[in-house]
Design a protein around this motif. Structure first.
Motif, PDB file in Angstrom:
ATOM      1  N   SER A  20       0.833  -1.212   0.000  1.00  0.00           N
ATOM      2  CA  SER A  20       0.000   0.000   0.000  1.00  0.00           C
ATOM      3  C   SER A  20       0.867   1.263   0.000  1.00  0.00           C
ATOM      4  O   SER A  20       0.854   2.073   0.914  1.00  0.00           O
ATOM      5  CB  SER A  20      -0.938   0.007   1.224  1.00  0.00           C
ATOM      6  OG  SER A  20      -1.822  -1.079   1.183  1.00  0.00           O
ATOM      7  N   GLU A  21       1.653   1.438  -1.054  1.00  0.00           N
ATOM      8  CA  GLU A  21       2.558   2.579  -1.147  1.00  0.00           C
ATOM      9  C   GLU A  21       1.836   3.805  -1.673  1.00  0.00           C
ATOM     10  O   GLU A  21       0.938   3.723  -2.505  1.00  0.00           O
ATOM     11  CB  GLU A  21       3.746   2.250  -2.040  1.00  0.00           C
ATOM     12  CG  GLU A  21       4.677   1.198  -1.470  1.00  0.00           C
ATOM     13  CD  GLU A  21       5.953   1.094  -2.282  1.00  0.00           C
ATOM     14  OE1 GLU A  21       6.093   1.821  -3.277  1.00  0.00           O
ATOM     15  OE2 GLU A  21       6.821   0.278  -1.902  1.00  0.00           O
ATOM     16  N   SER A  22       2.258   4.982  -1.176  1.00  0.00           N
ATOM     17  CA  SER A  22       1.811   6.280  -1.691  1.00  0.00           C
ATOM     18  C   SER A  22       3.034   7.172  -1.838  1.00  0.00           C
ATOM     19  O   SER A  22       4.092   6.931  -1.228  1.00  0.00           O
ATOM     20  CB  SER A  22       0.792   6.927  -0.749  1.00  0.00           C
ATOM     21  OG  SER A  22      -0.415   6.199  -0.747  1.00  0.00           O
ATOM     22  N   SER A  23       2.915   8.225  -2.632  1.00  0.00           N
ATOM     23  CA  SER A  23       4.052   9.120  -2.881  1.00  0.00           C
ATOM     24  C   SER A  23       3.585  10.561  -2.959  1.00  0.00           C
ATOM     25  O   SER A  23       2.404  10.847  -3.152  1.00  0.00           O
ATOM     26  CB  SER A  23       4.755   8.733  -4.190  1.00  0.00           C
ATOM     27  OG  SER A  23       3.871   8.876  -5.292  1.00  0.00           O
ATOM     28  N   LEU A  24       4.560  11.472  -2.793  1.00  0.00           N
ATOM     29  CA  LEU A  24       4.310  12.901  -2.974  1.00  0.00           C
ATOM     30  C   LEU A  24       5.631  13.570  -3.330  1.00  0.00           C
ATOM     31  O   LEU A  24       6.716  12.998  -3.124  1.00  0.00           O
ATOM     32  CB  LEU A  24       3.680  13.517  -1.725  1.00  0.00           C
ATOM     33  CG  LEU A  24       4.451  13.458  -0.394  1.00  0.00           C
ATOM     34  CD1 LEU A  24       5.505  14.539  -0.268  1.00  0.00           C
ATOM     35  CD2 LEU A  24       3.461  13.551   0.772  1.00  0.00           C
TER      36      LEU A  24
END
Length: 421
Positions: free
Chosen positions: A106-110
């Protein structure tokens, strides 16, 4: 029982949500900052998930890099604060993990844009001898300006170790002969800087039994001096001044002593069990002759030939070079206007406080010119040469220098010097 039920239910719902590939929230307190500013990253994932109990890993890919590095791992809370250095786009990634199994997903990025800072790049100073003998210990001190986070490598193939923006390591030694490069790298609001310092380590080749490696004295100033010594294969030492014997350490730095007119002989004895070794050191202090100098004093002496260069003299030259580097940086322009270049290889100098005003003064020895210059600091600034001594090829020929109540420079000189006025 209830906890096991919750665990089972979460595992059940995770089977229904395996296609969820992003955290519910991954955000920053700011998305455009200056280099050296800090941001707070917030992250959470409350949806039914097989990742429970939860922990988060945060990574960043910095400008100019193709691989990510960990900012912080195993975070059980929902926020971290981090400081950004280097202009460009910083690409952050977050993932959630199950602390029981170690499974992550469950990766997220910004992305956060970092602009250059108006502050200068970090300034780094490394204080450590440039030449030592193997297994001798010295203090390493690293001071910085405009730096926030730094690392040090003690050798070219060493692992960088973080230390903030100031470091002091006492009794640092190198066990094997060779050349070592200490590297300090610092990040600050104004960017990044790196400073290298080369250390030459000489072989001791010590014989068996107690040995006194060195026994030296500092300058004699107003009857006061200091002694330096080092020994190997010893467990205790004594120092005799002809009248009393004191128990001292197996090595000594700046050991204070008083020298009467006519000089004094010291005997250093070091022991290992019942075995012992001794060495004598005569510290001269000739009968006093005072010369008051308004501006210039001509001192005519016979010039002696230079001693052969040894490993010890190389160490002394390197130590002087380190001191010269610091002094040149602070006073280069004002001294250069007076015709004094401290960076010249033939120049050595002392920096005592001659008039006890809290500011360091300067005594410069120019070997090729056979001259010594005395400069009194005026509130930390050198604006004039207050005394010049001609014919001085060895700084030990001037026993002491101080300033009288009228501000005149007083030289205490060896009796074999002929004053030509």
């Amino acid at each position: 029982m209830l906890q096991n039920f919750i665990k089972v239910m979460l595992l059940f719902f995770s089977a229904l949500s395996l296609n969820v590939t992003a955290l519910e929230n991954f955000s920053s307190s700011d998305y455009s900052v200056e280099s050296g500013d800090s941001v707070t990253l917030t992250f959470y994932d409350f949806s039914p998930s097989r990742y429970w109990p939860q922990a988060f890993n945060i990574y960043v890919t910095k400008p100019g890099s193709s691989s990510r590095v960990a900012v912080q791992t195993g975070v059980t809370g929902n926020t971290i604060t981090t400081t950004l250095f280097g202009a460009g786009t910083h690409y952050f990634e977050a993932e959630v993990c199950d602390t029981d199994t170690g499974d992550c997903g469950s990766e997220s990025s910004l992305q956060i844009n970092v602009t250059p800072s108006s502050l200068p790049k970090p300034v780094i100073n490394i204080d450590y001898p440039s030449g030592i003998y193997a297994r001798d210990t010295f203090t390493l001190e690293v001071t910085t300006m405009y730096a926030v986070d730094c690392t040090i490598k003690y050798a070219a193939n060493g692992t960088p170790q973080p230390f903030g923006n100031y470091l002091k390591v006492e009794r640092l030694t190198y066990g094997s002969p060779g050349t070592y490069v200490q590297t300090v790298a610092c990040d600050g609001p104004g960017g990044s800087s790196t400073e290298n310092h080369t250390v030459r380590v000489f072989s001791q080749n010590p014989p068996a039994g107690p040995q006194i490696r060195s026994f030296l004295n500092g300058d004699v100033i107003n009857g006061q001096s200091t002694l330096f010594w080092s020994s190997i294969n010893t467990d205790r030492c004594t120092l005799n001044n002809g009248r009393t014997t004191a128990t001292v350490g197996t090595s000594g730095i700046n050991y204070p002593v008083s020298i009467p007119f006519g000089g004094l002989t010291f005997t250093l004895s070091c022991f290992q069990g019942s075995a012992s070794v001794s060495r004598e050191l005569y510290v001269p202090r000739p009968p006093i002759r005072r010369l008051s100098c308004d501006k210039h004093c001509d001192l005519s002496i016979n010039v002696t030939s230079a001693d052969a260069i040894t490993e010890n003299s190389l160490i002394e030259q390197d130590t002087i070079a380190d001191n010269r580097k610091i002094f040149v940086g602070e006073h280069y322009n004002e001294l250069n206007r007076l015709g004094i270049d401290l960076s010249a290889p033939e120049v050595t100098f002392n920096s005592p406080d001659l008039n006890d005003d809290g500011y360091v003064d300067l005594v410069v020895y120019m070997a090729t010119q056979q001259r010594a210059y005395v400069l009194i600091s005026k509130n930390g600034i050198f604006d004039s040469i207050d005394a010049t001594a001609k014919g001085v090829s060895d700084r030990l020929l001037i026993n002491s220098i101080h300033v009288d109540g009228q501000g005149k420079v007083i030289l205490e000189i060896a009796p074999n010097i002929v004053i030509d006025q």
